[in-house]
Each structure stands twice: as structure tokens, then as C-alpha cells.
Design a protein around this motif. Sequence first.
Motif, PDB file in Angstrom:
ATOM      1  N   GLU A 254     -79.082 -25.306 -57.591  1.00 54.21           N
ATOM      2  CA  GLU A 254     -79.915 -25.470 -58.784  1.00 54.21           C
ATOM      3  C   GLU A 254     -80.760 -24.222 -59.059  1.00 54.21           C
ATOM      4  N   GLU A 255     -81.232 -23.605 -57.975  1.00 51.24           N
ATOM      5  CA  GLU A 255     -82.027 -22.377 -58.144  1.00 51.24           C
ATOM      6  C   GLU A 255     -81.166 -21.251 -58.733  1.00 51.24           C
ATOM      7  N   ILE A 256     -79.948 -21.161 -58.239  1.00 56.86           N
ATOM      8  CA  ILE A 256     -79.054 -20.136 -58.776  1.00 56.86           C
ATOM      9  C   ILE A 256     -78.788 -20.378 -60.259  1.00 56.86           C
ATOM     10  N   GLN A 257     -78.578 -21.636 -60.626  1.00 60.63           N
ATOM     11  CA  GLN A 257     -78.339 -21.966 -62.029  1.00 60.63           C
ATOM     12  C   GLN A 257     -79.541 -21.633 -62.904  1.00 60.63           C
ATOM     13  N   GLU A 258     -80.752 -21.883 -62.399  1.00 58.83           N
ATOM     14  CA  GLU A 258     -81.957 -21.553 -63.164  1.00 58.83           C
ATOM     15  C   GLU A 258     -82.079 -20.044 -63.373  1.00 58.83           C
ATOM     16  N   ARG A 259     -81.748 -19.294 -62.330  1.00 61.96           N
ATOM     17  CA  ARG A 259     -81.833 -17.839 -62.456  1.00 61.96           C
ATOM     18  C   ARG A 259     -80.781 -17.310 -63.426  1.00 61.96           C
ATOM     19  N   VAL A 260     -79.613 -17.950 -63.437  1.00 62.82           N
ATOM     20  CA  VAL A 260     -78.582 -17.531 -64.398  1.00 62.82           C
ATOM     21  C   VAL A 260     -79.047 -17.805 -65.826  1.00 62.82           C
ATOM     22  N   ILE A 261     -79.680 -18.976 -66.021  1.00 62.82           N
ATOM     23  CA  ILE A 261     -80.206 -19.302 -67.358  1.00 62.82           C
ATOM     24  C   ILE A 261     -81.279 -18.299 -67.780  1.00 62.82           C
ATOM     25  N   SER A 262     -82.128 -17.898 -66.810  1.00 63.05           N
ATOM     26  CA  SER A 262     -83.165 -16.899 -67.142  1.00 63.05           C
ATOM     27  C   SER A 262     -82.541 -15.557 -67.518  1.00 63.05           C
ATOM     28  N   ILE A 263     -81.421 -15.244 -66.917  1.00 63.33           N
ATOM     29  CA  ILE A 263     -80.727 -13.999 -67.290  1.00 63.33           C
ATOM     30  C   ILE A 263     -80.206 -14.101 -68.721  1.00 63.33           C
ATOM     31  N   PHE A 264     -79.643 -15.282 -69.041  1.00 66.10           N
ATOM     32  CA  PHE A 264     -79.175 -15.469 -70.415  1.00 66.10           C
ATOM     33  C   PHE A 264     -80.317 -15.357 -71.414  1.00 66.10           C
ATOM     34  N   GLU A 265     -81.456 -15.927 -71.055  1.00 67.81           N
ATOM     35  CA  GLU A 265     -82.611 -15.849 -71.955  1.00 67.81           C
ATOM     36  C   GLU A 265     -83.094 -14.408 -72.105  1.00 67.81           C
ATOM     37  N   ALA A 266     -83.083 -13.682 -70.989  1.00 61.67           N
ATOM     38  CA  ALA A 266     -83.540 -12.288 -71.056  1.00 61.67           C
ATOM     39  C   ALA A 266     -82.610 -11.434 -71.916  1.00 61.67           C
ATOM     40  N   CYS A 267     -81.333 -11.806 -71.940  1.00 59.42           N
ATOM     41  CA  CYS A 267     -80.373 -11.037 -72.744  1.00 59.42           C
ATOM     42  C   CYS A 267     -80.598 -11.222 -74.242  1.00 59.42           C
ATOM     43  N   ASN A 268     -81.439 -12.148 -74.637  1.00 57.82           N
ATOM     44  CA  ASN A 268     -81.745 -12.310 -76.057  1.00 57.82           C
ATOM     45  C   ASN A 268     -82.511 -11.112 -76.628  1.00 57.82           C
ATOM     46  N   PHE A 269     -83.028 -10.258 -75.738  1.00 55.89           N
ATOM     47  CA  PHE A 269     -83.761  -9.089 -76.217  1.00 55.89           C
ATOM     48  C   PHE A 269     -82.861  -8.215 -77.091  1.00 55.89           C
ATOM     49  N   GLN A 270     -81.552  -8.283 -76.877  1.00 59.60           N
ATOM     50  CA  GLN A 270     -80.636  -7.455 -77.653  1.00 59.60           C
ATOM     51  C   GLN A 270     -80.706  -7.791 -79.144  1.00 59.60           C
TER      52      GLN A 270
END
Length: 259
Positions: free
Chosen positions: A169-185
Motif C-alpha cells: 500500500e505504501e508503494i502504491q501511495e508513492r506511485v500515486i504521488s509521483i503521478f500527481e507530481a508529474c502534473n507540473f508538466q
Amino acid sequence: MPVHRKRFRIEEAIAGDIVSMPEVADAGVGPMHHEIMAELRAIRAQMASPGAARSATAETLEGSVTREVAEAHALLETYRAQIEQCEKLKVERDLIHDAINRTKREIAVLHGKSFDGQEMAKVNGELGAVVGGTEHATQQILEAAESIDQAASALAKVNSLDQQKILSEEIQERVISIFEACNFQDLTGQRITKVMATMRFIEQHIYQMMEIWGGVDAIRAHAPPIVDTREGDDRLLNGPKLDGDVGHASQDDIDALFD
């Protein structure tokens, strides 16, 4: 007895009664008689031919008038040349005046829409937001990647299903945070699009000003030579290569050095 008065030759000459004057030397003639008579003959000759004198005077007057007319024509041609030159200068002056007015209008448009404090502050703010957003997103992605790496390492060591579930679950949360961070583009693209629109607006009006003064080639003729004054490592800092740029080494060039 009537006295017969002697008729003098001068009287006869003036009256026109005689054609020529006989040169008779009387006994009572004075010493200046011959000189006086010679002068009288010259006067009579001039009076007898008035056309010649008038002709000489007419020729003199005609020559003087001709010279004055020639001088007047020469002076008139000089004035005409000066007037033509003044007309050419007026045309050039009008062209320069028009070019200056058009340039003023272009500068006024640039100042009103691009170079005033509000617009340039907005451009700087957009670029600052791009830099800040990129840094924040990069930091967030790195932190998430580090957490994923740690969770994956721990997941490989535990045998409990509960621990494995927690780490997953922690890994999945971190992956979601990466997706959110990629919105900066998306945000970065919008901000850079605004900046590029402003730069294109400025470029367009600067190009129009260059066209007013003769085009790019005419402006380039007055441009000073570009001299790279950087020293040391600064001369090597040219930034990333764009498509079509020259003077940059490609990866193939670097690999060729080790062959």
C-alpha cells in the motif's frame, strides 16, 4: 554805299550751302585757324554719318543685353538646381519623419503591452513559477522514488502477509504521488505558452521596426561584431542542444572518442 559783309566759311558749312571747304589761307587768318577748321570738318563728318555712330552704340547695348541675359539664364539654372535639391531633401526628410513616427507607434505599443512594469513582472512571475514548480515536482518525485525503493527492499525481507500488504500500500501511495507530481508538466506548459506569446508579440513589433528602417539586412550592417568574452569553464556552458543547433557534441561523437 552799302557795305558788303564777308560771309565766313563756317557759316556756309553750317548752313549747308557748300559741299567742301576750300583751304585758302587768308592774310588775316590767326594761327589756330587750321586746327579749328580740322575740328569742324571732323564734326561735320560725324554729323554726315549718324548711322555709323548709332550702329556702334546699338552694338554696344546689344552686347551688354546679351551678357545680362546669359548671366540671368545661368543664375536661373542655378536656382532651379537648388530647388530640385531642396525638393529631394524634403522627400528624404518626410520619409525619415514618417519612419520615426511609425517607430514611435511600435515602441508605444510595446511599452503599453509588453514593456511596462505590470506585463514584465507577469512574465518574470510566470518563469519563476515554472522554475519553482519544476523544482518542487522533482523533489516530490525523488522522495517518492526513494520511499518506493526502501519499501521494495523491506518487502523482500518480510514474510508476514500483513507487513507485505502495508508495504504494498505504501508503494502504491508513492506511485500515486509521483503521478500527481508529474502534473507540473501541464502547468509548466501553460505558463511557458504565455511567456512565448509575449515574446512573439515583442519579436513581431521589433521586426516591424526593423522593416521601417530598411529591413534586417540594413540593421545587420550597423550591428557591432559579437565577441565572446567568457573565460574558462564559462565558455563551455552553452546549455542543452536544440534540434538544428551546431557546435554541440552528440553522444555519437563522444562514443567515437573511445573507439
